[in-house]
Design an enzyme around this catalytic site. Structure first.
Site, PDB file in Angstrom:
ATOM      1  N   GLU A 257       0.833  -1.209   0.000  1.00 17.11           N
ATOM      2  CA  GLU A 257       0.000   0.000   0.000  1.00 17.11           C
ATOM      3  C   GLU A 257       0.870   1.263   0.000  1.00 17.11           C
ATOM      4  O   GLU A 257       0.626   2.197  -0.766  1.00 17.11           O
ATOM      5  CB  GLU A 257      -0.940  -0.031   1.216  1.00 17.11           C
ATOM      6  N   ARG A 283      -0.163  35.893 -14.896  1.00 23.08           N
ATOM      7  CA  ARG A 283      -0.526  36.933 -13.921  1.00 23.08           C
ATOM      8  C   ARG A 283       0.517  38.052 -13.986  1.00 23.08           C
ATOM      9  O   ARG A 283       1.700  37.841 -13.657  1.00 23.08           O
ATOM     10  CB  ARG A 283      -0.563  36.306 -12.518  1.00 23.08           C
ATOM     11  N   GLN A 294      11.921  36.078  -8.261  1.00 27.19           N
ATOM     12  CA  GLN A 294      12.633  34.844  -7.922  1.00 27.19           C
ATOM     13  C   GLN A 294      11.849  34.013  -6.898  1.00 27.19           C
ATOM     14  O   GLN A 294      11.832  32.783  -6.963  1.00 27.19           O
ATOM     15  CB  GLN A 294      14.010  35.197  -7.361  1.00 27.19           C
TER      16      GLN A 294
END
Ligand SMILES: Cc1cc2nc3c(=O)[nH]c(=O)nc-3n(C[C@H](O)[C@H](O)[C@H](O)COP(=O)(O)OP(=O)(O)OC[C@H]3O[C@@H](n4cnc5c(N)ncnc54)[C@H](O)[C@@H]3O)c2cc1C
Length: 394
Positions: A257, A283, A294
């Site tokens: 799992e 944007r 940065q």
């Protein structure tokens, strides 16, 4: 060492991407059916048992494909509990009869399985479970209260861990630690290992009682709920591995799992990164893209670093298991790092958008909630770190 994908691996990845998109477009309640119909629940199961016989590295690439397009992490968690937590365990420790009884129907999703281990006093420390598996003339009687069980109310069979109570008689068989049982949902009195409907055959009322799904922070599609086992009678063919070896059986299940359950997250991380890069480029503030800062660019670079390191660890853990190695520490590393990476990257993704990311409609707050769940199920990140530390000999 070859980091390339074969054409067959690319094909199964692309097929699962398309299937994930189909499931994403389906109603939440139909998504597991879509995954089952498209073969996602049988990929690593042997061909003669109804699966596709894929190795685990290819299975990881397939689930990465699903995660790239299906945004419902809860349903992917439930698919993983079924396939990696139970089906792969059965393929490894089940008897030929148990495998024939269950795996063909688990591969198609006709029978859904889940893990029922956690209790109020036993989560990280599964050795403390208080549920009891008492030996009877006909097999075992399971009594106990499990909680936080994925897909609890929809599962047909539960991989349950309980304390072996012996047969309770003076001079009778002594208790032998923990025992792992495969308990059909309709176990009442003597349901067979193939899940024959006991109640319909007049053998008593249902004694496996799942509760209603809990209101969790995220991963709602996983339908976490308690499950009560009220003296469920199962035959000797419900026993997984040896009596008393339940803890070792559970560790095997958790290794599969942990190696694979977050493979879908790789696809999700890649999708999120692509969307975040596009947002940062588009944007513009004060006439320049925010990607020129940065701080923003490095946030994206760190998301990429986490994606690629998670990939390497998940593929590596799957490869270890494909080689027949124990893989416990590699699986712990893969799950731990991918879960923590998913959480940190979900936070970065949200913060990158400013106020827009904080709106529920952006889907980013719920991505954080989903990622949080990933650092708890199948072993918390603390527990996985402890496994890795033990591996180092400390
Ligand atoms: C989304 C989700 C799905 C789940 N699905 C299932 C399922 O299908 N089946 C199932 O049986 N359970 C399931 N669980 C339960 C899950 O496995 C447990 O919640 C988890 O193992 C932690 O156990 P606990 O909640 O009892 O916390 P606790 O074990 O009480 O832990 C509390 C805190 O102590 C820390 N801690 C405890 N022991 C140690 C240790 N030895 N070393 C370091 N730190 C430690 C933990 O990291 C944690 O921060 C699920 C949980 C979630 C959130």
């Amino acid at each position: 060492m070859d980091f390339g994908w074969t054409p067959a691996q690319r094909a199964v990845h692309d097929r699962m991407r398309a299937l994930g998109a189909e499931a994403d477009a389906a109603a939440p309640d139909d998504r597991m059916r879509v995954l089952a119909r498209g073969g996602a629940l049988g990929l690593p199961i042997a061909r003669d048992l109804g699966g596709e016989g894929l190795d685990l590295v290819t299975t990881a690439l397939a689930y990465e494909g699903l995660g790239a397009t299906l945004r419902d992490g809860g349903v992917l968690l439930a698919a993983g509990a079924h396939l990696f937590g139970v089906a792969l365990l059965l393929a490894r420790v089940g008897t030929p009869a148990q495998q024939r009884a269950w795996l063909p129907r688990m591969a198609t999703g006709e029978r859904m399985a889940t893990v029922a281990a956690t209790e109020a006093g036993a989560g990280s420390d599964v050795a403390s479970v208080e549920a009891t598996a008492d030996r009877t003339a006909a097999g075992y009687r399971l009594t106990g209260e499990k909680r936080y069980v994925t897909w609890a109310d929809r599962a047909d069979v539960y991989f349950a861990i309980a304390r072996d109570g012996g047969d309770g008689r003076a001079g009778g068989a002594p208790a032998r630690g923990l025992t792992a049982l495969l308990v059909p949902r309709d176990a009442a009195g003597g349901a067979d290992a193939a899940g024959a409907p006991a109640a319909a055959e007049g053998r008593g009322a249902a004694r496996v009682r799942p509760g209603a799904p809990l209101a969790t922070a995220g991963l709602r599609g996983a339908r976490l709920a308690p499950v009560s086992f009220a003296g469920c009678e199962v035959g000797p063919d419900a026993l997984l591995g040896r009596a008393g070896a339940g803890l070792a059986v559970f560790q095997i299940a958790m290794t599969y799992e942990r190696a694979l359950i977050l493979a879908f997250r790789l696809g999700a991380l890649e999708r999120a990164l692509g969307e975040a890069v596009r947002f940062a480029r588009e944007r513009a503030l004060g006439g320049q893209s925010i990607a020129r800062h940065q701080a923003v660019a490095h946030r994206l670079a760190r998301m990429k670093l986490r994606l690629e390191t998670s990939r390497l660890l998940v593929y590596r853990a799957a490869w270890e298991l494909d080689q027949g190695h124990r893989g416990q520490a590699e699986a712990a590393l893969a799950k731990w790092h991918t879960a923590d990476s998913a959480l940190q990257s979900a936070l970065d993704d949200l913060q990158l958008r400013g106020g827009a990311g904080y709106l529920e409609e952006s889907g980013l707050p719920s991505a954080v909630d989903d990622a949080l769940g990933g650092s708890i199920h199948s072993g918390t990140s603390d527990v996985l770190a402890t496994i890795v530390a033990r591996w180092l000999g400390v």
